[in-house]
Design an enzyme around this catalytic site. Sequence first.
Site, PDB file in Angstrom:
ATOM      1  N   ASN A  48      -7.036   9.226   1.850  1.00  0.00           N
ATOM      2  CA  ASN A  48      -7.554   8.918   0.515  1.00  0.00           C
ATOM      3  C   ASN A  48      -9.052   8.677   0.619  1.00  0.00           C
ATOM      4  O   ASN A  48      -9.513   7.944   1.499  1.00  0.00           O
ATOM      5  CB  ASN A  48      -6.844   7.683  -0.047  1.00  0.00           C
ATOM      6  CG  ASN A  48      -5.401   7.959  -0.391  1.00  0.00           C
ATOM      7  OD1 ASN A  48      -5.081   8.991  -0.976  1.00  0.00           O
ATOM      8  ND2 ASN A  48      -4.507   7.049  -0.022  1.00  0.00           N
TER       9      ASN A  48
ATOM     10  N   HIS B 215      -9.454   6.052   7.319  1.00  0.00           N
ATOM     11  CA  HIS B 215      -8.143   5.993   7.974  1.00  0.00           C
ATOM     12  C   HIS B 215      -7.337   7.208   7.567  1.00  0.00           C
ATOM     13  O   HIS B 215      -7.325   7.589   6.399  1.00  0.00           O
ATOM     14  CB  HIS B 215      -7.383   4.708   7.626  1.00  0.00           C
ATOM     15  CG  HIS B 215      -7.402   4.346   6.178  1.00  0.00           C
ATOM     16  ND1 HIS B 215      -8.523   3.814   5.559  1.00  0.00           N
ATOM     17  CD2 HIS B 215      -6.474   4.433   5.207  1.00  0.00           C
ATOM     18  CE1 HIS B 215      -8.258   3.593   4.287  1.00  0.00           C
ATOM     19  NE2 HIS B 215      -7.018   3.982   4.041  1.00  0.00           N
TER      20      HIS B 215
ATOM     21  N   GLY C 253      -7.499   6.532  -4.740  1.00  0.00           N
ATOM     22  CA  GLY C 253      -6.858   5.246  -4.506  1.00  0.00           C
ATOM     23  C   GLY C 253      -7.193   4.631  -3.159  1.00  0.00           C
ATOM     24  O   GLY C 253      -6.450   3.782  -2.666  1.00  0.00           O
ATOM     25  N   GLN C 254      -8.323   5.011  -2.563  1.00  0.00           N
ATOM     26  CA  GLN C 254      -8.706   4.395  -1.281  1.00  0.00           C
ATOM     27  C   GLN C 254      -8.938   2.901  -1.489  1.00  0.00           C
ATOM     28  O   GLN C 254      -9.693   2.494  -2.373  1.00  0.00           O
ATOM     29  CB  GLN C 254      -9.979   5.042  -0.724  1.00  0.00           C
ATOM     30  CG  GLN C 254     -10.364   4.479   0.645  1.00  0.00           C
ATOM     31  CD  GLN C 254     -11.618   5.129   1.239  1.00  0.00           C
ATOM     32  OE1 GLN C 254     -12.193   6.048   0.656  1.00  0.00           O
ATOM     33  NE2 GLN C 254     -12.030   4.638   2.393  1.00  0.00           N
TER      34      GLN C 254
ATOM     35  N   HIS D 129      -3.625   8.502   7.197  1.00  0.00           N
ATOM     36  CA  HIS D 129      -2.221   8.123   7.162  1.00  0.00           C
ATOM     37  C   HIS D 129      -1.409   9.208   7.860  1.00  0.00           C
ATOM     38  O   HIS D 129      -1.605  10.402   7.595  1.00  0.00           O
ATOM     39  CB  HIS D 129      -1.711   8.027   5.720  1.00  0.00           C
ATOM     40  CG  HIS D 129      -2.371   6.971   4.868  1.00  0.00           C
ATOM     41  ND1 HIS D 129      -1.791   5.736   4.643  1.00  0.00           N
ATOM     42  CD2 HIS D 129      -3.542   6.972   4.185  1.00  0.00           C
ATOM     43  CE1 HIS D 129      -2.577   5.020   3.837  1.00  0.00           C
ATOM     44  NE2 HIS D 129      -3.643   5.752   3.542  1.00  0.00           N
TER      45      HIS D 129
ATOM     46  N   ASP E  57       1.159   0.879   9.543  1.00  0.00           N
ATOM     47  CA  ASP E  57       0.756   0.363   8.240  1.00  0.00           C
ATOM     48  C   ASP E  57       1.576  -0.896   7.936  1.00  0.00           C
ATOM     49  O   ASP E  57       2.779  -0.954   8.197  1.00  0.00           O
ATOM     50  CB  ASP E  57       0.980   1.430   7.155  1.00  0.00           C
ATOM     51  CG  ASP E  57       0.250   1.098   5.865  1.00  0.00           C
ATOM     52  OD1 ASP E  57      -0.730   1.806   5.550  1.00  0.00           O
ATOM     53  OD2 ASP E  57       0.657   0.135   5.181  1.00  0.00           O
ATOM     54  N   ILE E  58       0.918  -1.880   7.354  1.00  0.00           N
ATOM     55  CA  ILE E  58       1.568  -3.158   7.085  1.00  0.00           C
ATOM     56  C   ILE E  58       2.592  -3.048   5.953  1.00  0.00           C
ATOM     57  O   ILE E  58       3.487  -3.886   5.837  1.00  0.00           O
ATOM     58  CB  ILE E  58       0.487  -4.223   6.761  1.00  0.00           C
ATOM     59  CG1 ILE E  58       0.989  -5.626   7.037  1.00  0.00           C
ATOM     60  CG2 ILE E  58      -0.025  -4.090   5.337  1.00  0.00           C
ATOM     61  CD1 ILE E  58      -0.101  -6.680   7.035  1.00  0.00           C
TER      62      ILE E  58
END
Length: 123
Positions: free
Chosen positions: A95, A108, A101-102, A110, A39-40
């Site tokens: 999500n 994806h 909160g997607q 997490h 994740d960035i």
Amino acid sequence: MPIDATQPYDDGNIFARILRGEIPANRVYEDEHALAFHDIAPQAPVHVLVIPKGPYVSWDDFSARASDAEIAGFIRAIGHVAREHVGRGYRLLANTGGDAGQEVPHLHMHVFAGGPLGPMIAR
Ligand code: AMP
């Protein structure tokens, strides 16, 4: 604008662009069905995203439309990525839609690990 987890797939989303190699990602795993990358903006000592290669907006879309092979491949890839951390534990989170909160409209998962992860959900 909140994501509607049932909206049509948008081929221009950022994870579709990563899959096509148009923008870079710090890749940690790839196979026929899935890609995993860091994740960035990590929210845990280890924060990896695992995405299916097919065009699925959300967990809802994927679980309804993906083939058995795609579902098996995605779940196995998540297991493969997470297994490195199983000794101390890890957390999986997908999500789905606006209330969750997607932000990115490509499914994806997490994978959080690498230290105590705190309460399951923010209050
Ligand atoms: P979500 O809120 O569940 O949709 O999560 C989207 C995640 O994608 C967030 O944790 C972002 O930090 C992450 N993200 C967004 N753009 C990128 C990118 N280019 N490379 C890696 N992770 C990203």
